[in-house]
Write a protein that holds these residues in place. Structure first.
Motif, PDB file in Angstrom:
ATOM      1  N   ILE A  30       0.828  -1.216   0.000  1.00  8.67           N
ATOM      2  CA  ILE A  30       0.000   0.000   0.000  1.00  8.67           C
ATOM      3  C   ILE A  30       0.858   1.261   0.000  1.00  8.67           C
ATOM      4  O   ILE A  30       0.434   2.303  -0.493  1.00  8.67           O
ATOM      5  N   ALA A  31       2.068   1.171   0.550  1.00  8.22           N
ATOM      6  CA  ALA A  31       2.918   2.358   0.724  1.00  8.22           C
ATOM      7  C   ALA A  31       3.529   2.793  -0.602  1.00  8.22           C
ATOM      8  O   ALA A  31       4.664   2.454  -0.931  1.00  8.22           O
ATOM      9  N   LYS A  32       2.747   3.548  -1.345  1.00  7.90           N
ATOM     10  CA  LYS A  32       3.185   4.104  -2.624  1.00  7.90           C
ATOM     11  C   LYS A  32       2.171   5.137  -3.078  1.00  7.90           C
ATOM     12  O   LYS A  32       1.179   5.381  -2.408  1.00  7.90           O
ATOM     13  N   THR A  33       2.415   5.688  -4.228  1.00  7.74           N
ATOM     14  CA  THR A  33       1.498   6.670  -4.811  1.00  7.74           C
ATOM     15  C   THR A  33       0.547   5.944  -5.752  1.00  7.74           C
ATOM     16  O   THR A  33       0.979   5.143  -6.587  1.00  7.74           O
ATOM     17  N   ASP A  55      -5.159  13.563  -9.744  1.00  9.02           N
ATOM     18  CA  ASP A  55      -5.460  13.222  -8.354  1.00  9.02           C
ATOM     19  C   ASP A  55      -4.594  12.035  -7.931  1.00  9.02           C
ATOM     20  O   ASP A  55      -4.340  11.122  -8.726  1.00  9.02           O
ATOM     21  N   ARG A  56      -4.160  12.053  -6.689  1.00  7.35           N
ATOM     22  CA  ARG A  56      -3.293  10.998  -6.179  1.00  7.35           C
ATOM     23  C   ARG A  56      -3.644  10.692  -4.730  1.00  7.35           C
ATOM     24  O   ARG A  56      -4.091  11.551  -3.982  1.00  7.35           O
ATOM     25  N   MET A  57      -3.371   9.450  -4.345  1.00  5.77           N
ATOM     26  CA  MET A  57      -3.404   9.019  -2.963  1.00  5.77           C
ATOM     27  C   MET A  57      -1.997   8.491  -2.671  1.00  5.77           C
ATOM     28  O   MET A  57      -1.490   7.644  -3.397  1.00  5.77           O
ATOM     29  N   ILE A  58      -1.396   9.006  -1.625  1.00  9.98           N
ATOM     30  CA  ILE A  58      -0.038   8.602  -1.277  1.00  9.98           C
ATOM     31  C   ILE A  58      -0.070   8.020   0.131  1.00  9.98           C
ATOM     32  O   ILE A  58      -0.352   8.718   1.102  1.00  9.98           O
ATOM     33  N   ASP A  62       4.256   4.624   7.752  1.00 14.78           N
ATOM     34  CA  ASP A  62       4.027   5.103   9.119  1.00 14.78           C
ATOM     35  C   ASP A  62       2.553   5.486   9.349  1.00 14.78           C
ATOM     36  O   ASP A  62       2.229   6.222  10.270  1.00 14.78           O
ATOM     37  N   TYR A  63       1.662   5.010   8.469  1.00 18.36           N
ATOM     38  CA  TYR A  63       0.209   5.152   8.597  1.00 18.36           C
ATOM     39  C   TYR A  63      -0.313   6.550   8.301  1.00 18.36           C
ATOM     40  O   TYR A  63      -1.426   6.893   8.674  1.00 18.36           O
ATOM     41  N   ARG A  64       0.478   7.327   7.585  1.00 17.99           N
ATOM     42  CA  ARG A  64       0.004   8.618   7.087  1.00 17.99           C
ATOM     43  C   ARG A  64      -0.480   8.411   5.660  1.00 17.99           C
ATOM     44  O   ARG A  64      -0.004   7.530   4.950  1.00 17.99           O
ATOM     45  N   VAL A  65      -1.403   9.259   5.238  1.00 16.56           N
ATOM     46  CA  VAL A  65      -1.874   9.249   3.858  1.00 16.56           C
ATOM     47  C   VAL A  65      -2.105  10.690   3.436  1.00 16.56           C
ATOM     48  O   VAL A  65      -2.571  11.508   4.227  1.00 16.56           O
ATOM     49  N   VAL A  66      -1.742  10.983   2.198  1.00 18.51           N
ATOM     50  CA  VAL A  66      -1.965  12.299   1.622  1.00 18.51           C
ATOM     51  C   VAL A  66      -2.862  12.114   0.410  1.00 18.51           C
ATOM     52  O   VAL A  66      -2.602  11.259  -0.440  1.00 18.51           O
TER      53      VAL A  66
END
Length: 131
Positions: A30-33, A55-58, A62-66
């Motif tokens: 999951i840890a990617k763009t 649009d992107r989900m990053i 460390d359980y952060r998401v942008v």
């Protein structure tokens, strides 16, 4: 609402177990763009609008998401329940919570299902962004 959906999409923690053949952990996958490929609604594919193309989900380990939606950025955190395959995204500012069902996750593709309060389901199909 779409912004919250996108933010929720990119949030999933999972603790992988070692096996004879080492497979990537949930966090590694999951840890990617991610970018929106299309929305699925009762078998109908709805491609992103021209405004949604960037649009992107990053997701971060460390359980952060942008979430970047139509030029606006939102910060959130994510957690994943391995038993139910539920991904929960919590917006840092509003504290709003979005629950998603993880339908598929691998190195290239992430598919999440979102059920709105009225009970309608929407699938979010995303592709990993190549660096």
């Amino acid at each position: 609402m779409k912004r919250l959906l996108l933010a929720a999409l990119f949030a999933l923690p999972f603790q992988g177990r070692s096996q004879a053949i080492q497979s990537p952990s949930f966090n590694d996958m999951i840890a990617k763009t991610w970018k929106l490929e299309y929305y699925g609604d009762n078998g109908t594919k709805m491609p992103p609008s021209p405004e949604q193309k960037q649009d992107r989900m990053i997701f971060y380990k460390d359980y952060r998401v942008v979430s970047i939606e139509m030029g606006k950025t939102q910060q959130a955190t994510w957690k994943y329940d391995t038993a139910t395959k539920r991904l929960t995204v919590i917006d840092n500012q509003s504290k709003g919570k979005t629950d998603l069902q993880v339908l598929k996750l691998d190195q290239q593709r992430c598919v999440l299902s979102y059920k709105d309060p009225a009970g309608s389901e929407l699938e979010i199909h995303m592709l990993a962004v190549e660096k």
